[in-house]
Write an enzyme that holds these catalytic residues in place. Structure first.
Site, PDB file in Angstrom:
ATOM      1  N   ASP A 230      40.423  13.359  -2.863  1.00 44.37           N
ATOM      2  CA  ASP A 230      39.259  12.948  -3.636  1.00 44.37           C
ATOM      3  C   ASP A 230      39.810  12.580  -5.019  1.00 44.37           C
ATOM      4  OD1 ASP A 230      36.780  12.370  -4.646  1.00 44.37           O
ATOM      5  OD2 ASP A 230      35.814  14.190  -3.932  1.00 44.37           O
TER       6      ASP A 230
HETATM    7  C1  BGC Z   1      33.640  11.674  -5.191  1.00 49.05           C
HETATM    8  C2  BGC Z   1      33.966  10.915  -3.919  1.00 49.05           C
HETATM    9  C3  BGC Z   1      34.109   9.446  -4.238  1.00 49.05           C
HETATM   10  C4  BGC Z   1      35.188   9.268  -5.299  1.00 49.05           C
HETATM   11  C5  BGC Z   1      35.414   7.811  -5.682  1.00 49.05           C
HETATM   12  C6  BGC Z   1      34.634  11.371  -6.309  1.00 49.05           C
HETATM   13  O1  BGC Z   1      34.204  11.939  -7.496  1.00 49.05           O
HETATM   14  O2  BGC Z   1      33.620  13.060  -4.932  1.00 49.05           O
HETATM   15  O3  BGC Z   1      32.990  11.117  -2.956  1.00 49.05           O
HETATM   16  O4  BGC Z   1      34.405   8.729  -3.073  1.00 49.05           O
HETATM   17  O5  BGC Z   1      34.794   9.978  -6.463  1.00 49.05           O
HETATM   18  O6  BGC Z   1      34.362   7.317  -6.411  1.00 49.05           O
END
Ligand code: BGC
Length: 739
Positions: A230
């Protein structure tokens, strides 16, 4: 484009290989131009494209105009695998046309508490249902030659301290509840990538947890794609690579790439581990660039699909005297700012720059409207309140648009309460005093309390239904479409009743999953707690009856499939769809505590008035199993209960599960009862036990039958070491009888 992966692996330098293990920037992988390796793009996800293309001063700004489909919390209520597949297809086509090779979703975390700020992206509280729905979505996207990133692996159940919280969860709970949906999607839909979560599980960050990323994901489930972090989830890069995390996102600015190079040079990281990661990354990039041809997509057509999807997701929670559908909006009053500006998506990384938005008022031009409160839907406004209440007395019916304001639920923080803003509850309470035909339309991402639920005539729950939600609401209110959604989460009466109430967001650094597998309806069933609306509940404008339940066999053995058949009939006057649900209830007295019942099958059946169809659902060994260092279907008579809701199981059948007796793993706590109840033949021990009992009766001939039974029951709980001290036997002799 075809990549020569063996050639690339041979000619990439150590620095280039390390570099490929982190992103170029927020959305792209790195290219290696001298070897013809292109960069590919990822994009959020999950219910629309949040694709960022424009950069100012090196920073991405805004995102392209795109289509916002219903969010996960709404889609799940459709219980419609074909719909999930179709939405997946639409998203895949859009992504392809926008040059996106992997869509960051779906999010299949289980709703542990209704307070989780990100529940609107998640599909529900039942791992089987979530896994089934998400598998169809993933197949839909990937059929379009665009990958998905199944997220957030794993147990990302809260937003409070989400980047560091340590989730203490036993393995059985993980396997049965928090990992099971991931497992199903990995095995059935083969996602190209998977995104690890921010949190820790039992002391290890998901990004560097070898048990999670290698043992479970690859060795047990056979995942062969790429694991990405993530955004910002990497803690220690080299251990993460070793644990099975191929790609750090968004980028490491070169810092962690240099750590990888140094670790290979000083021998603390083997070249094999790095090569394995790079090979997986190249294979993923290959899939992304194999065929990049695309047709332009039709945003208006997708908007229509979003409207149909929103119709299929809506849950009719109440409809006294069949007030709905309304014949028309003549004399009907719409109240509440969401009628004009609906809540249709949540905040954070999934927030779509929707190209269009249809409110209920757009879809019902000319309808009379009054706000009844402040434009933000949370501020009390005396004048507006009085105006709406007084106008309601002469209205034929009042449709109140209620729900959670945008800032009340979002990625990044959790909700503080299950309640709606007090001004909304007050408004509804006042309206019901003036008019008996009050219809509440709800917009929210997870359960809310409805103190007025038994006073209003109808409740139509739209959840966060995407950019076409207003059109869908009108279609449903007027009966152009018959509601067919069912709740994918229990709607509790009070926050204090929720399974993790004592633990949720209460610890600063740790979360203790003390409710174990008793999540969602498993908890309310076991505790016999009343709820507002049960899991799987939803009404229709027509009626259905279920009959003729039969099972293909009375006995089930390991490796078998059990086919469950029944008939569903539309007994009303309107076309509609019923969601038939199948729950398996284990027998009492098994060796572990099990939920009273668990969902193991469902299907959505479309029927004309008077039409009857036969439906089948298939159960396998897993349907009867719990986790005990492996999946175990313990012997006994299991009930197969079928119905239109988890609390209305109108048909039942039973099946006897047979289990090959298993040799016990003897521990300090093994008791006589464990040995004798295992079904495994231990003739020497059985002999010894009989003799013990005989001696007991002989030495105390005065024992009545009740006392004998009591003694025997106490014996069953006697661990082996205690048997030894009472009989003066050497433990080794006893263990030999059991070897
Ligand atoms: C989120 C993800 C997301 C990623 C990219 C993160 O903060 O938890 O679900 O895909 O950001 O935007």
């Amino acid at each position: 484009m075809k990549l020569d992966i063996p050639y690339m692996l041979e000619h990439l330098t150590l620095e280039e290989k390390a570099g490929l293990c982190s992103g170029k920037d927020q959305w792209f992988t790195k290219a290696v131009e001298r070897l013809g390796l292109p960069s590919i793009m990822v994009s959020d996800g999950p219910h629309g494209l949040r694709t960022q293309k424009e950069k100012v001063n090196g920073q991405y700004i805004g995102s392209i105009k795109s289509v916002c489909f219903p969010t996960g919390c709404a889609l799940a209520c459709s219980y419609d695998r074909d719909l999930m597949h179709h939405v997946g297809n639409d998203l895949g086509k859009e992504a392809r046309a926008e040059g996106v090779q992997t869509l960051l979703g779906p999010a299949v975390n289980i709703k542990r508490s209704p307070l989780c700020g990100r529940n609107f992206e998640y599909l529900g509280e039942d791992p089987y249902q979530v896994g089934e729905m998400a598998s169809s979505y993933v197949k839909g996207v990937q059929e379009e030659h665009v990958g998905v990133s199944l997220k957030h692996f794993a147990a990302n159940s809260q937003e409070f301290r989400r980047m560091s919280i340590d989730e203490h969860i036993d393995e059985r709970t993980l396997r049965e509840i928090y990992l099971a949906a991931f497992e199903k999607v990995v095995k059935e839909a083969k996602p190209w990538t998977l995104m690890c979560s921010y949190n820790q599980i039992n002391g290890a960050y998901s990004s560097e947890n070898p048990w999670l990323l290698t043992k479970v994901l690859r060795d047990d489930w056979g995942f062969d794609g790429v694991v990405m972090s993530d955004w910002g989830a990497v803690n220690r890069r080299v251990p993460a690579l070793r644990a099975g995390l191929e790609l750090e996102m968004p980028s490491s600015g070169g810092v962690n790439d240099r750590k990888i190079v140094a670790a290979v040079k000083d021998g603390s990281l083997s070249m094999e581990v790095l090569d394995r990661a790079v090979r997986r990354l190249l294979e993923w990039i290959q899939k992304g660039v194999e065929d990049t041809s695309h047709a332009p997509y039709d945003k208006e057509a997708d908007h229509e699909d979003a409207r149909k999807a929103s119709c299929a997701c809506a849950v009719l929670l109440r409809n006294e005297h069949s007030l709905l559908p309304l014949p028309s909006f003549d004399g009907v009053l719409f109240v509440g700012p969401f009628a004009k500006k609906p809540r249709f998506q949540g905040g954070g990384s999934s927030h779509i720059n929707n190209f269009k938005l249809t409110s209920a008022i757009d879809a019902a031009p000319g309808v009379t409207y009054l706000p009844g409160m402040g434009d933000d839907s949370e501020t009390r406004d005396e004048k507006r309140l009085e105006e709406a209440v007084s106008a309601s007395s002469s209205a034929k019916a009042v449709v109140v648009f209620a729900g959670l304001p945008e800032t009340w639920e979002s990625e990044g923080y959790d909700r503080a309460t299950l309640s709606l803003p007090p001004c909304q509850d007050e408004l509804i309470a006042k309206l019901v005093e003036k008019n008996k035909n009050i219809i509440v339309v709800l917009h929210h991402g997870s359960s809310v309390t409805m103190p007025w639920r038994n006073d209003v005539a109808s409740i139509l729950d739209m959840y966060l239904g995407g950019q076409a939600v207003g059109g869908a609401t009108v279609d449903l209110l007027l009966g152009k479409v018959n509601p067919s959604g069912k709740l994918a989460e229990t709607s509790p009466l009070r926050l204090e009743d929720t399974p993790c109430y004592l633990d949720y967001d209460k610890g600063q650094h740790d979360a203790y999953y003390g409710e174990r597998v008793f999540v969602g309806y498993r908890w309310y069933d076991e505790r016999k707690l009343p709820v507002q609306y049960p899991f799987g509940f939803g009404l229709s404008y027509t009626t259905f009856s279920l009959s003729s339940l039969s099972v293909s066999s009375k006995v089930f053995k390991e490796g078998d499939l059990l086919v469950v058949t029944l008939k569903v009939k539309n007994t009303g006057k309107k076309t509609g769809s019923e969601v038939v649900q199948l729950y398996v209830a284990p027998p009492k007295g098994l060796s572990v505590a099990r939920p009273p019942k668990e969902l193991k099958g469902f299907c959505k059946v479309f029927l004309q008035p008077g039409e009857e169809k036969e439906v089948t659902m298939t159960l396998d060994g897993r349907s009867f199993s719990y986790w005990d260092n492996g999946w175990r279907a313990e012997k006994g008579v299991y009930a197969i209960a079928v119905g239109p809701s988890s609390q209305e199981l109108t048909l039942t059948a039973s099946v006897t599960v047979e289990e090959k007796p298993r040799k016990l793993t003897i521990t300090d706590a093994t008791t006589i009862g464990d040995v004798l109840g295992s079904g495994y033949p231990y003739p020497a021990f059985e002999q010894f036990f009989k003799q013990m009992m005989r001696q007991m009766s002989a030495t105390d001939g005065t024992l009545g039958s009740g006392e004998k039974a009591m003694r025997e029951a106490m014996m069953m709980s006697l661990p082996l070491h205690a048997v030894c001290s009472f009989t003066n036997l050497d433990l080794d002799v006893l263990l030999k009888m059991l070897s």
